[in-house]
Scaffold this active site. Sequence first.
Site, short mmCIF file in Angstrom:
data_model
loop_
_atom_site.label_atom_id
_atom_site.label_comp_id
_atom_site.label_asym_id
_atom_site.label_seq_id
_atom_site.Cartn_x
_atom_site.Cartn_y
_atom_site.Cartn_z
CD GLU A 357 8.61 17.17 46.46
OE1 GLU A 357 9.18 16.21 45.93
OE2 GLU A 357 9.22 18.03 47.13
CD GLU A 637 13.74 16.25 51.47
OE1 GLU A 637 13.60 15.91 50.28
OE2 GLU A 637 13.42 17.38 51.90
#
Length: 757
Positions: A357, A637
């Site tokens: 990502e 996260e």
Amino acid sequence: MTDWIGEFIAPDEDFDGAPLLRKEVALTGGHGPVVHAIMRVSALGVIEPSINGVPVSEDVLTPGWTSFEWRLRYAEYDVTPMIAVPGKDSVVLGAALGNGWYRGRLGWEEKPPYGPELAALIETHITFEDGHVQIIVTDPTWRSGPSAVTFNSLYDGQHVDARREQPEWNRAGFDDSAWGGTHIAEFDKTKLEPYIGPPVRRQQSIAPVKIWSSPAGKLLVDYGQNLVGWVRVVVRGESGQQVTLRHAEVLEHDELGTRPLRTAKATDVYTLSGGTDRFEPSFTFHGFRYVEVDGWPGGIEAITPSDLAAVVVTSQLQPLGTFASSNPLLNQLHENVVWGMRGNFLDVPTDCPQRDERLGWTGDIAAFAPTAAYLFDVNDFLRDWLRDLAAEQAAQDGIVPFVVPDILKYMGIPEGFKPLDSTAVWSDAAAWVPWAMWQAYGDTEALAEAFPAMVSHGRRVQGLLSARGVWEGGFQFGDWLDPDAPPEHADQAKADPAVVATASAYRTAWIISEAAAVLGDTQTAAEFARHAGDLRDAFHSAYVDGQRILSDCTTVYSLAIVFDLLDDDEKAWAGDRLAELVAESGHHISTGFAGTPFIMDALSSTGHIDTAYRLLLQQECPSWLYPVTVGATTIWERWDSMLPDGTINPGEMTSFNHYALGAVADWMHRVLGGIAPLDPGYSRILIAPQPGGDLDWAEVGLETPHGRAHVRWERGAQTIDAQVTVPEGVTAVFRDVDGNETLLDAGKHKTTLAGKG
């Protein structure tokens, strides 16, 4: 110099995606010695230029990642000392190319999104004593050949075969007759722009803290810190022997935890020459704390720490702010915020640096920008990125995309994220980021540059409001990653997404009105002031019922209080309800991306400082300190990226280096520590620490545009005392815990914050 004479040139062969280019040129005689030389460099891919075998600069991964459809940066270097060498009558220019962002795979698809061909653009202007200028440019007379790099990918790693090394390839006398040719590559040179932001560079080396064998017999290396960069390897073994390094952020069941990487291989492979080899994979980067090593000659007994040095790589940012306190866990939390930012401010403000990502998600930086602007000087870094945001927005009818640069437009938006349009918090980065920069640095030019995109976004949102004047319907991330949401459904938060969106729209409208006033645009200021007023009224009509806000959870009260959507009497009951909900949760965090940056301010500004500290200092999951208690060295996260039993969160989307939830550090700087800007750029400073919890002392320091500000408070037997440093030319307002205010001039001051320790 603005016009380019040279051309982008590409090798006639691919050379495994890592070609070498060279050109040997005689210096023009009869004009005296060289007195000045400038080299300008860009590439489709990434480039490492050299002169006479010496790297031109310390920069790596140049020219980085921009929205290549509209802008490509070039770097400019003063290379006078490298060319003005007595007795040298020629110069050898070299360039090593790698795939980088331009031709490497990005996101979740294998196909590179931008272009199929690597190319270099180099233009060197050499000025002699009599004023004559010799210009050496890239053109089809350059030669191309293979490097020792046989594979390179930002996600998957780099492979190097030391047997293919050509040590003298970029020096005089090298025989390139067997090399191939080059040809002109198509690229519109009007898209070239100079760097605004800083280059990417190596920052430091870190030695392993532990090297051991896992239960499965794997050789593991721990660097003690989750970092971003690569490992510099020194190894000696038989010719053709391979050493493989796999990188990951965590261990699971005492083995390398690679599942969070998804399809990213994060693996470097080195084929040995038979002598002593030194490998440094500068065409990739990894997010890692641990490395699994396979094939090391002699095994674990043959490794010394200096053989495997981790190299920290990030954009060259100037540190500005510091924090320390009497609580070691809180200090580690702040250190985790700093390391998380360093790892993700690698040319683009990314969400994460390790998996497949590493994209410039707008919601992350919208949440984190005030913290970033305190910790480091990010003014130029974010100005550069905001240019890409504006370019992407202009090409998408005013929509600020989810990521900048926007590769999702090539990959396709996931079904769950449709229909595509502007989205609260994420698209609001167009206004929230430049406003945070304005508050931190007072740079009118940067604000003016960002202003058109701010207005365009604000007007786009106006067109998305429903008949009752609120932002409802369509896709919203909402309070993304609410800890109560299911692992696979991060958008299923407690907060009603329309409440979050309407509150965010109000904040954006207010910011645009204020920015317009700063820039002297009275018409736009009035337009968005009216729009903000309408949104405020609509918010009340649609979502405020008595002393409750729709969905009745911590995030909606936090946004309503901090964004000033409530009158003073309403803030009182909203603050009480917020504190009540926090207490009901056992003082565990209950907010996601939307609410987390604001919940501490919502509590402290409504008189619930004790509740705020209990929330901040909570150590059980979910909380800010839970990751610290289990050894985290960056911000995660998810609040529970690592579960208490030592297993990785089962969700597909799990990163151990995401800065967004570290936005609490902004409150730690301003409220716990006590330094906040009263005027943009800290031309006036508010000194107003609010001690709490079990902290005996805390101190914060900041290099403002006017000089260093510093505050330290400490509990005494009967008082809480403060030491304050105010920069030259600045006036500070000192506010004690009872709200009494005193003006402080430049200099050092000792004062009392509270009469009871």
